[in-house]
Write an enzyme that holds these catalytic residues in place. Structure first.
Site, PDB file in Angstrom:
ATOM      1  N   ARG A  55      41.105  90.373  55.046  1.00 43.62           N
ATOM      2  CA  ARG A  55      41.670  89.397  54.114  1.00 43.62           C
ATOM      3  C   ARG A  55      40.761  88.173  54.128  1.00 43.62           C
ATOM      4  NH1 ARG A  55      41.542  85.957  57.375  1.00 43.62           N
ATOM      5  NH2 ARG A  55      42.698  84.650  55.953  1.00 43.62           N
ATOM      6  N   GLY A  56      41.112  87.220  53.238  1.00 42.36           N
ATOM      7  CA  GLY A  56      40.197  86.091  53.053  1.00 42.36           C
ATOM      8  C   GLY A  56      39.267  86.448  51.897  1.00 42.36           C
ATOM      9  N   ALA A  57      39.111  85.502  50.966  1.00 42.10           N
ATOM     10  CA  ALA A  57      38.413  85.825  49.716  1.00 42.10           C
ATOM     11  C   ALA A  57      37.011  86.447  49.911  1.00 42.10           C
ATOM     12  CB  ALA A  57      38.354  84.577  48.847  1.00 42.10           C
ATOM     13  N   ARG A 103      43.979  93.358  45.211  1.00 42.13           N
ATOM     14  CA  ARG A 103      44.627  92.043  45.429  1.00 42.13           C
ATOM     15  C   ARG A 103      44.218  91.162  44.254  1.00 42.13           C
ATOM     16  NH1 ARG A 103      44.650  89.017  51.060  1.00 42.13           N
ATOM     17  NH2 ARG A 103      46.413  87.977  50.077  1.00 42.13           N
ATOM     18  N   GLN A 160      48.559  83.283  59.324  1.00 46.32           N
ATOM     19  CA  GLN A 160      47.096  83.418  59.484  1.00 46.32           C
ATOM     20  C   GLN A 160      46.506  82.259  60.285  1.00 46.32           C
ATOM     21  OE1 GLN A 160      48.735  83.838  56.608  1.00 46.32           O
ATOM     22  NE2 GLN A 160      47.659  85.157  55.173  1.00 46.32           N
ATOM     23  N   ASP A 202      40.720  80.672  47.233  1.00 42.99           N
ATOM     24  CA  ASP A 202      40.601  82.046  46.727  1.00 42.99           C
ATOM     25  C   ASP A 202      40.038  82.081  45.314  1.00 42.99           C
ATOM     26  OD1 ASP A 202      42.873  82.087  48.844  1.00 42.99           O
ATOM     27  OD2 ASP A 202      42.075  84.126  48.670  1.00 42.99           O
ATOM     28  N   ASN A 252      44.694  78.312  46.503  1.00 41.96           N
ATOM     29  CA  ASN A 252      44.546  78.718  47.910  1.00 41.96           C
ATOM     30  C   ASN A 252      45.917  79.099  48.462  1.00 41.96           C
ATOM     31  OD1 ASN A 252      42.898  79.090  50.290  1.00 41.96           O
ATOM     32  ND2 ASN A 252      43.857  77.268  51.142  1.00 41.96           N
ATOM     33  N   LYS A 253      45.951  79.477  49.698  1.00 37.53           N
ATOM     34  CA  LYS A 253      47.179  79.927  50.373  1.00 37.53           C
ATOM     35  C   LYS A 253      48.355  79.002  50.091  1.00 37.53           C
ATOM     36  CE  LYS A 253      47.599  82.907  52.215  1.00 37.53           C
ATOM     37  NZ  LYS A 253      48.056  84.071  51.429  1.00 37.53           N
TER      38      LYS A 253
HETATM   39  O1  MRU Z   1      46.179  85.947  52.003  1.00 36.69           O
HETATM   40  P1  MRU Z   1      44.886  85.669  52.702  1.00 36.69           P
HETATM   41  O2  MRU Z   1      45.013  85.622  54.170  1.00 36.69           O
HETATM   42  O3  MRU Z   1      43.787  86.576  52.218  1.00 36.69           O
HETATM   43  O4  MRU Z   1      44.535  84.195  52.215  1.00 36.69           O
HETATM   44  C1  MRU Z   1      43.346  83.603  52.632  1.00 36.69           C
HETATM   45  C2  MRU Z   1      43.190  82.212  52.142  1.00 36.69           C
HETATM   46  O5  MRU Z   1      44.035  81.660  51.469  1.00 36.69           O
HETATM   47  C3  MRU Z   1      41.886  81.534  52.464  1.00 36.69           C
HETATM   48  O6  MRU Z   1      42.067  80.156  52.563  1.00 36.69           O
HETATM   49  C4  MRU Z   1      40.879  81.828  51.350  1.00 36.69           C
HETATM   50  O7  MRU Z   1      40.798  83.192  51.097  1.00 36.69           O
HETATM   51  C5  MRU Z   1      39.536  81.312  51.687  1.00 36.69           C
HETATM   52  S1  MRU Z   1      38.769  82.258  52.947  1.00 36.69           S
HETATM   53  C6  MRU Z   1      37.273  81.593  53.303  1.00 36.69           C
END
Ligand code: MRU
Length: 357
Positions: free
Chosen positions: A51-53, A88, A199, A240, A250-251
């Site tokens: 996970r993470g963009a 996703r 996370q 993201d 973002n999250k």
């Molecule tokens: O749902 P996730 O854990 O994939 O969400 C991740 C985030 O929101 C991060 O802040 C974002 O992807 C940036 S990662 C460098």
């Protein structure tokens, strides 16, 4: 970065399989998982083993490699590309990486297609590592400036995990922090727990611990009072999808933290590689916001006294829950965007200038 003193990247290719660190098992188990088919890659993205963009972008790129290894037929590769993009919806890096792979593969004959795909997937990952390192070098200047004025530990608040585990290496939000730490600047990180999947607690705090960076986990609602008390010098978060007008998706919960930062004159920075910029969507309302299973809210996972992993229901069994995974922070609340090319204002003019658009 390091886990138990050993250097890792989050994804690598070895003997025809893609290897990942299974993030659903952290922090209680460190398990390296093998992805052998494109279906494995799609599943790993969906269930958030990765996970993470930037990392889901890298995984999607290797997903195309796995598709080709499974079936060299162009229709199958195209279908796999579409399924990867759908796995996703919010992070633009996924589509960006798949589109880049497909463009590279167009017109390549079947004898060469695997080699070309492998080279491009590796290049996407190497580039991300490089960009994240540069984000760190650029963001370090901001931390250094605060330290030079304050002459004391710089307290940085972050939300979710935009650390190295969310990228190929270094992280986005954490890269300036790692660079500051390496330079000897004392930093302390307030880590938002980041409900519902935690996370922040499970991944950001874990990776900071492994690099010996002082950090404290806080409930998501605590940042406001810490800012009122002057205990936060700056916020850095990831993203993201960043629109060309500087709005940042973002999250979930990032927006509320930006509001609190604005009210307390705390600088609020967003760190991102250019692969996270969506140059097409003009209005934040058009960003697809992922809604995840409500079980992520109603159940919680952890280890019991015997170190066994247990999943528990924590809500009334008849209650409904709603689980939006992302929100959008309007550009007006963002102090700056830390990119691989430098620091940009959160505005169309500044972003276009920096990226020659
Ligand atoms: O749902 P996730 O854990 O994939 O969400 C991740 C985030 O929101 C991060 O802040 C974002 O992807 C940036 S990662 C460098």
């Amino acid at each position: 970065m390091k886990i138990e003193g050993k250097e890792y990247r989050t994804i690598w290719y070895e003997e025809s399989v893609v290897k990942i660190i299974d993030q659903t098992k952290l922090p209680h188990r460190f398990i390296i998982k093998e992805l052998k088919t494109v279906e494995d890659a799609i599943n790993a993205i969906k269930v958030m083993e990765v996970r993470g963009a930037p990392l889901i972008g890298g995984t999607a790129a290797y997903g195309i490699v796995l598709a080709i290894q499974g079936n060299n037929n162009s229709e199958f590769i195209k279908k796999s590309a579409e399924e990867l993009i759908q796995s996703r919806p919010t992070a633009i890096n996924l589509k960006w990486a798949v589109d880049r792979m497909m463009k590279k593969l167009s017109g390549i004959n079947s004898d060469q297609i695997l080699d070309v795909a492998l080279k491009e997937a590796k290049e996407i990952c190497d580039e991300d590592e490089n960009f994240c390192e540069n984000i760190g070098i650029n963001g370090l200047r901001i931390i250094e400036e605060i330290y030079n004025k304050k002459k004391d530990t710089v307290n940085i608040l972050t939300h979710c995990n935009a650390g190295w585990l969310a990228t190929i290496n270094w992280g986005t939000a954490t890269s300036p922090i790692y660079h500051a730490h390496k330079k000897g600047i004392p930093v302390h990180v307030w880590v938002d727990e980041t409900r519902p999947r935690n996370q922040g607690a499970n991944l950001t705090s874990y990776e900071l611990n492994e690099e010996e960076i002082p950090n404290t986990i806080i409930a998501d609602n605590t940042g406001g009072i810490l800012m009122q008390r002057g205990e936060v010098d700056m916020c850095i978060v990831g993203t993201d999808r960043t629109l060309s007008n500087g709005d940042v998706c973002n999250k979930i919960g990032t927006y509320l933290k930006a509001l609190a930062a604005h009210d307390n004159n705390v600088p609020f920075y967003v760190a991102l590689p250019s692969s996270t910029i969506d140059w097409d969507i003009k209005n934040a309302k058009d960003i697809p916001i992922e809604e995840r299973n409500s079980e992520e809210l109603s159940h919680i996972e952890g280890v019991d006294e015997n170190n066994e992993i247990k999943k528990l229901l924590i809500y009334p069994s008849k209650s409904k829950a709603m689980n939006l995974a992302f929100d959008v922070t309007p550009a007006k609340y963002i102090t700056g965007l830390i990119t691989e090319k430098g620091i940009s204002d959160a505005s169309t003019e500044s972003l276009k200038k920096l990226f020659n658009k």
